[in-house]
Design a protein around this motif. Structure first.
Motif, PDB file in Angstrom:
ATOM      1  N   THR A  33       0.702  -1.221  -0.111  1.00 38.10           N
ATOM      2  CA  THR A  33      -0.064   0.077   0.000  1.00 38.10           C
ATOM      3  C   THR A  33       1.008   1.327  -0.081  1.00 38.10           C
ATOM      4  N   ILE A  34       0.527   2.220  -0.844  1.00 40.48           N
ATOM      5  CA  ILE A  34       1.415   3.564  -0.801  1.00 40.48           C
ATOM      6  C   ILE A  34       0.864   4.413   0.195  1.00 40.48           C
ATOM      7  N   PRO A  35       1.768   4.672   1.104  1.00 39.41           N
ATOM      8  CA  PRO A  35       1.289   5.478   2.276  1.00 39.41           C
ATOM      9  C   PRO A  35       0.578   6.784   1.824  1.00 39.41           C
ATOM     10  N   ASP A  36      -0.278   7.423   2.788  1.00 39.41           N
ATOM     11  CA  ASP A  36      -0.849   8.696   2.480  1.00 39.41           C
ATOM     12  C   ASP A  36       0.148   9.738   3.010  1.00 39.41           C
ATOM     13  N   SER A  37       0.874   9.959   2.222  1.00 37.09           N
ATOM     14  CA  SER A  37       2.022  10.910   2.671  1.00 37.09           C
ATOM     15  C   SER A  37       1.983  11.882   1.431  1.00 37.09           C
ATOM     16  N   PRO A  38       2.926  13.037   1.436  1.00 41.58           N
ATOM     17  CA  PRO A  38       3.401  13.818   0.336  1.00 41.58           C
ATOM     18  C   PRO A  38       3.814  13.183  -0.776  1.00 41.58           C
ATOM     19  N   ALA A  39       4.967  12.332  -0.354  1.00 40.94           N
ATOM     20  CA  ALA A  39       5.682  11.438  -1.527  1.00 40.94           C
ATOM     21  C   ALA A  39       4.593  10.426  -2.036  1.00 40.94           C
ATOM     22  N   GLY A  40       3.939   9.904  -1.089  1.00 45.25           N
ATOM     23  CA  GLY A  40       2.988   8.785  -1.682  1.00 45.25           C
ATOM     24  C   GLY A  40       1.811   9.223  -2.430  1.00 45.25           C
ATOM     25  N   GLU A  41       1.498  10.470  -2.260  1.00 39.93           N
ATOM     26  CA  GLU A  41       0.195  11.105  -3.261  1.00 39.93           C
ATOM     27  C   GLU A  41       0.899  11.384  -4.546  1.00 39.93           C
ATOM     28  N   GLN A  42       2.171  11.773  -4.398  1.00 41.27           N
ATOM     29  CA  GLN A  42       2.734  11.849  -5.792  1.00 41.27           C
ATOM     30  C   GLN A  42       2.925  10.687  -6.599  1.00 41.27           C
ATOM     31  N   LEU A  43       3.545   9.709  -5.927  1.00 43.13           N
ATOM     32  CA  LEU A  43       3.766   8.527  -6.500  1.00 43.13           C
ATOM     33  C   LEU A  43       2.481   7.844  -6.881  1.00 43.13           C
ATOM     34  N   THR A  44       1.351   7.985  -6.409  1.00 37.67           N
ATOM     35  CA  THR A  44       0.049   7.385  -6.738  1.00 37.67           C
ATOM     36  C   THR A  44      -0.275   8.151  -8.107  1.00 37.67           C
ATOM     37  N   TRP A  45      -0.248   9.444  -8.093  1.00 32.65           N
ATOM     38  CA  TRP A  45      -0.525  10.070  -9.305  1.00 32.65           C
ATOM     39  C   TRP A  45       0.353   9.682 -10.387  1.00 32.65           C
ATOM     40  N   ILE A  96       6.262  -3.354  -4.863  1.00 31.49           N
ATOM     41  CA  ILE A  96       6.658  -4.656  -4.348  1.00 31.49           C
ATOM     42  C   ILE A  96       7.422  -4.572  -3.217  1.00 31.49           C
ATOM     43  N   ARG A  97       8.637  -3.646  -3.190  1.00 34.03           N
ATOM     44  CA  ARG A  97       9.283  -3.534  -1.898  1.00 34.03           C
ATOM     45  C   ARG A  97       9.828  -2.025  -1.890  1.00 34.03           C
ATOM     46  N   TRP A  98       9.940  -1.500  -0.649  1.00 32.64           N
ATOM     47  CA  TRP A  98      10.582  -0.153  -0.525  1.00 32.64           C
ATOM     48  C   TRP A  98      11.948  -0.182  -0.546  1.00 32.64           C
ATOM     49  N   GLU A  99      12.739   0.583  -1.119  1.00 41.27           N
ATOM     50  CA  GLU A  99      14.240   0.968  -0.876  1.00 41.27           C
ATOM     51  C   GLU A  99      14.527   2.191  -0.103  1.00 41.27           C
ATOM     52  N   GLY A 100      14.739   2.071   1.184  1.00 40.00           N
ATOM     53  CA  GLY A 100      15.041   3.326   2.071  1.00 40.00           C
ATOM     54  C   GLY A 100      13.777   3.628   2.484  1.00 40.00           C
ATOM     55  N   GLY A 101      12.734   2.791   2.854  1.00 41.01           N
ATOM     56  CA  GLY A 101      11.529   3.038   3.541  1.00 41.01           C
ATOM     57  C   GLY A 101      10.592   3.909   2.512  1.00 41.01           C
ATOM     58  N   ALA A 102       9.470   4.083   2.968  1.00 41.06           N
ATOM     59  CA  ALA A 102       8.546   5.191   2.539  1.00 41.06           C
ATOM     60  C   ALA A 102       8.521   6.255   3.343  1.00 41.06           C
ATOM     61  N   THR A 103       9.065   7.370   3.137  1.00 42.10           N
ATOM     62  CA  THR A 103       9.115   8.428   4.028  1.00 42.10           C
ATOM     63  C   THR A 103       8.262   9.602   3.502  1.00 42.10           C
ATOM     64  N   GLU A 104       8.039  10.843   4.338  1.00 49.88           N
ATOM     65  CA  GLU A 104       7.070  11.920   3.879  1.00 49.88           C
ATOM     66  C   GLU A 104       7.619  12.362   2.509  1.00 49.88           C
ATOM     67  N   LEU A 105       8.680  12.345   2.095  1.00 53.86           N
ATOM     68  CA  LEU A 105       9.343  13.170   1.084  1.00 53.86           C
ATOM     69  C   LEU A 105       9.679  12.051   0.097  1.00 53.86           C
TER      70      LEU A 105
END
Length: 456
Positions: A33-45, A96-105
């Motif tokens: 699941t892509i997180p509900d974060s600024p970076a996550g929202e842009q990746l989803t888009w 499938i797998r995060w690299e460096g985690g899924a952070t805010e930015l």
């Protein structure tokens, strides 16, 4: 302030089968699941633009999602083409797998598409707009997992033994801060480990953060007296510019940035980092006292005569520390990158040292700390650039830190299997007469990881 100063680039490369772009041989890994974060929202888009082949994407949409600095390099029309013509034919993608985690930015990840695996790197600006300021997609080679373990541990140990004149290997299961051995080759042999010593700097940073003596968000300014030689790009950043300790840690581990390393040692305290070797399970932590800054190491190896180095080694720990600070450090300011490297001379005596057993215990310490609340930056730093893309259907986390200099290589992997179990591989090899077989070592490590997929 941006915590990412990488140049803003977008290379429109041609798809090539020579990248080892392979479809998975095992069942598909679970989509994250892509997180509900600024970076996550842009990746989803961004992924939505690929899935829809850019249909309906306008220049106004591009302008709304990308920073002005980014659009100074790549035009909206070029980005629309990139989504619709380059990426859409090989999409859609699942994370499938995060690299460096899924952070805010930042959201960096391995993705699976209809024809194979890809990597995405995406960061956003720290201001309220959170626009994309770096985006990069590329096909990646992913190791496959065979239907059975490809080698016996005894055969693999024999192959490790033959890779170099001096070898120390520890493969173990990690839990409760310990490393329970599965296969070993001379695990207590202490060898030079080059940049793998930075694991201990990360460990001391983790300890100080957990005890409230430091924080991941604490800003640290760049100071001229801690600028070092390559690797890393922090040496090019303006003196006085400030970055969070988490960013220094990421650069130190993922880029092996020596300037980041020396700044962290100075911030944490040289003696405190020396103590970390003991706290993280090193059999003989005195071999790294006094701890060298990387800039001091460069000075010793590049500018001092054999006689001066013998005198240094014959000195007491206090005398060595005084020499490093008062004699070697000023010399470090005069070194330029174009100077020749002296090769493996003195590598067995003027270096950072550990055995593979020591390093496996260090990885276990980092896994234990990184799993605690608020300590995710430890595991993020280790997984940001994992070197080998191990099968995401089997491995949900891959952390890595290596070290290399002439005749010396150390490789360290921390892995979590899909069933939740953690494993570590630490391998150190040295050949004082000939260049080491780095490719051969990595191939053996890849085989060891395949074996671990079936470890009961």
């Amino acid at each position: 302030m941006s915590v990412l100063r990488k140049p803003i680039v977008l290379l429109l490369v041609l798809i090539s089968l020579t990248m080892g772009w392979l479809a998975p041989a095992h069942p598909a890994a679970a989509e994250l699941t892509i997180p509900d974060s600024p970076a996550g929202e842009q990746l989803t888009w961004a992924l939505a633009q690929i899935a829809t082949a850019g249909n309906g994407t306008s220049q106004a949409d591009i302008t709304a999602h990308f920073s002005d600095a980014y659009l100074d390099v790549i035009t909206p029309d070029e980005l629309i083409w990139y989504f619709s013509q380059y990426l859409a034919p090989v999409g859609p993608f699942e994370i499938i797998r995060w690299e460096g985690g899924a952070t805010e930015l930042r959201n960096n990840a391995i993705m699976l598409g209809p024809s194979g695996y890809w990597r995405v790197e995406l960061t956003v600006t720290p201001d309220a707009a959170h626009k994309i300021d770096l985006m990069w997609f590329e096909p990646v080679y992913v190791t496959t997992t065979p239907d059975a373990a490809p080698s016996s541990w005894s055969d693999l140990k024999r192959d490790f033994k033959s890779i170099a004149p001096q070898v120390s290997v520890t493969i173990g299961e990690v839990h409760d801060g310990g490393c329970d051995p599965i296969a070993r080759v001379d695990p207590d042999l202490v060898l030079p480990i080059a940049s793998s010593f930075k694991l201990y700097v990360l460990g001391e940073l983790a300890r100080q953060v957990s005890e409230g003596d430091a924080s991941w968000d604490e800003l640290l300014p760049l100071e001229p007296q801690f600028i070092s030689q390559p690797n890393g790009d922090m040496r090019y950043m303006p003196v006085g510019s400030e970055y969070p300790l988490s960013y220094f840690a990421e650069q130190m581990i993922s880029k092996s940035d020596n300037t980041a390393t020396d700044h962290l040692i100075a911030r944490l305290g040289r003696s405190q980092v020396e103590s970390a070797f003991d706290a993280m399970g090193q059999g003989d932590p005195t071999v790294n006292v006094p701890l060298m800054l990387t800039r001091e190491w460069f000075a010793l190896r590049m500018r001092f005569s054999d006689e001066e180095l013998r005198d240094y080694l014959d000195s007491t720990d206090d005398e060595r520390l005084a020499f490093l600070q008062d004699v070697a450090d000023p010399v470090a300011d005069t070194i330029v990158e174009t100077e020749p490297w002296p090769g493996s001379n003195w590598a067995s005596q003027i270096e950072w040292f550990a055995s593979s057993g020591d390093l496996c215990r260090a990885l276990a310490y980092l896994q234990m700390h990184g799993d605690r609340p608020g300590m995710q930056p430890v595991l993020n730093a280790l997984s940001l650039e994992p070197e080998i893309v191990f099968d995401p259907t089997v491995w949900t986390y891959v952390g890595y830190k290596g070290g290399y200099e002439t005749g010396v290589m150390s490789e360290n992997f921390l892995l979590q299997r899909a069933d939740g179990r953690w494993f570590a591989i630490s391998a150190v090899i040295m050949d004082p007469s000939y260049e080491i077989d780095g490719d051969g070592l990595r191939n053996l490590i890849a085989t060891a990881v395949q074996n671990l997929a079936y470890q009961k």
